[in-house]
Write a protein that holds these residues in place. Structure first.
Motif, short mmCIF file in Angstrom:
data_model
loop_
_atom_site.label_atom_id
_atom_site.label_comp_id
_atom_site.label_asym_id
_atom_site.label_seq_id
_atom_site.Cartn_x
_atom_site.Cartn_y
_atom_site.Cartn_z
N LEU A 20 6.38 5.94 9.50
CA LEU A 20 6.15 7.33 9.15
C LEU A 20 5.42 7.46 7.82
O LEU A 20 5.63 6.66 6.91
CB LEU A 20 7.48 8.08 9.07
CG LEU A 20 8.30 8.10 10.35
CD1 LEU A 20 9.63 8.78 10.09
CD2 LEU A 20 7.54 8.81 11.45
N ILE A 21 4.59 8.48 7.71
CA ILE A 21 3.89 8.76 6.46
C ILE A 21 4.88 9.38 5.48
O ILE A 21 5.60 10.31 5.82
CB ILE A 21 2.71 9.72 6.71
CG1 ILE A 21 1.67 9.06 7.60
CG2 ILE A 21 2.09 10.16 5.39
CD1 ILE A 21 0.54 9.98 8.02
N ILE A 22 4.89 8.83 4.26
CA ILE A 22 5.80 9.38 3.25
C ILE A 22 5.05 9.96 2.05
O ILE A 22 5.62 10.72 1.28
CB ILE A 22 6.83 8.34 2.77
CG1 ILE A 22 6.13 7.09 2.22
CG2 ILE A 22 7.79 7.99 3.87
CD1 ILE A 22 7.06 6.10 1.53
N ILE A 38 0.33 6.43 2.50
CA ILE A 38 1.45 5.53 2.25
C ILE A 38 2.52 5.79 3.30
O ILE A 38 2.95 6.92 3.49
CB ILE A 38 2.01 5.75 0.83
CG1 ILE A 38 0.89 5.57 -0.20
CG2 ILE A 38 3.18 4.81 0.56
CD1 ILE A 38 1.19 6.12 -1.54
N ARG A 39 2.92 4.73 3.97
CA ARG A 39 3.92 4.82 5.02
C ARG A 39 5.22 4.14 4.58
O ARG A 39 5.25 3.46 3.57
CB ARG A 39 3.40 4.18 6.31
CG ARG A 39 2.20 4.94 6.88
CD ARG A 39 1.71 4.29 8.16
NE ARG A 39 0.57 4.98 8.72
CZ ARG A 39 0.66 5.94 9.63
NH1 ARG A 39 1.82 6.30 10.10
NH2 ARG A 39 -0.42 6.52 10.11
N GLU A 45 -2.78 2.54 4.08
CA GLU A 45 -4.07 2.52 4.75
C GLU A 45 -5.02 3.39 3.95
O GLU A 45 -4.62 4.42 3.42
CB GLU A 45 -3.96 3.09 6.16
CG GLU A 45 -2.96 2.39 7.04
CD GLU A 45 -2.57 3.24 8.24
OE1 GLU A 45 -2.53 2.68 9.34
OE2 GLU A 45 -2.29 4.43 8.06
N ALA A 46 -6.27 2.99 3.86
CA ALA A 46 -7.27 3.77 3.13
C ALA A 46 -8.30 4.31 4.10
O ALA A 46 -8.74 3.60 5.02
CB ALA A 46 -7.94 2.92 2.07
N TYR A 47 -8.68 5.57 3.92
CA TYR A 47 -9.66 6.24 4.78
C TYR A 47 -10.70 6.91 3.92
O TYR A 47 -10.39 7.70 3.04
CB TYR A 47 -8.97 7.28 5.67
CG TYR A 47 -7.93 6.69 6.57
CD1 TYR A 47 -8.28 6.03 7.73
CD2 TYR A 47 -6.58 6.77 6.23
CE1 TYR A 47 -7.32 5.47 8.55
CE2 TYR A 47 -5.61 6.22 7.05
CZ TYR A 47 -5.99 5.57 8.20
OH TYR A 47 -5.03 5.03 9.00
N LYS A 48 -11.95 6.63 4.22
CA LYS A 48 -13.05 7.20 3.46
C LYS A 48 -13.42 8.59 3.97
O LYS A 48 -13.78 9.47 3.20
CB LYS A 48 -14.25 6.26 3.51
CG LYS A 48 -15.31 6.59 2.52
CD LYS A 48 -16.33 5.48 2.44
CE LYS A 48 -17.29 5.81 1.34
NZ LYS A 48 -17.66 4.69 0.55
#
Length: 143
Positions: A20-22, A38-39, A45-48
């Motif tokens: 889950l995303i926290i 941040i999970r 995970e990084a997203y551009k």
């Protein structure tokens, strides 16, 4: 007693664990900036781009991220462009506003369109050759 079973008769399905995303934050490396999701378990995970995020997320992830972004925007001002971009894209998905400039300008968009459906969480992605992107939840009525 042991029985030998040929491999073609065994059905193996990988156990997928969903964390889950926290939290979320803006991550900077040199001139590149991205959203760091941040999970649980400190898995990040990084997203551009928002489109990259949609390729990896499901509907639960979108709902949780929207609640976290709303919570942060209500307690502090979003001063960073990357923070505001995420807030705007998610707000357009979950709380459409007929006065939003995107909906006002869409009637003048005559570029060829690319239309994609992310069916795992019900989001349409409409984009033009000029770089205009619209993300739409399937079950919402938009202007």
């Amino acid at each position: 007693m042991m029985m030998v079973v040929p491999v073609e008769k065994v059905y193996v399905e990988a156990l997928q664990v969903k964390y889950l995303i926290i939290n979320w934050e803006i991550y900077s490396e040199d001139t590149r900036r991205s959203w760091r999701i941040i999970r649980v378990g400190n898995y990040t995970e990084a997203y551009k781009t928002f489109d990259d995020m949609l390729n990896k997320f499901d509907r639960d992830d979108l709902d949780k991220l929207w609640s976290l972004v709303k919570e942060r925007s209500s307690s502090t001002d979003l001063t960073d462009d990357k923070e505001r971009t995420l807030w705007v894209e998610l707000k357009r998905l979950f709380e459409h506003d007929t006065d939003d400039i995107l909906w006002k300008l869409q009637r003048y968009m005559h570029d060829p369109l690319t239309w994609r459906l992310y069916d795992t969480y019900g989001v349409h992605h409409v984009s033009t050759d000029r770089g205009h992107d619209i993300f739409i939840l399937v079950e919402k009525d938009y202007p």
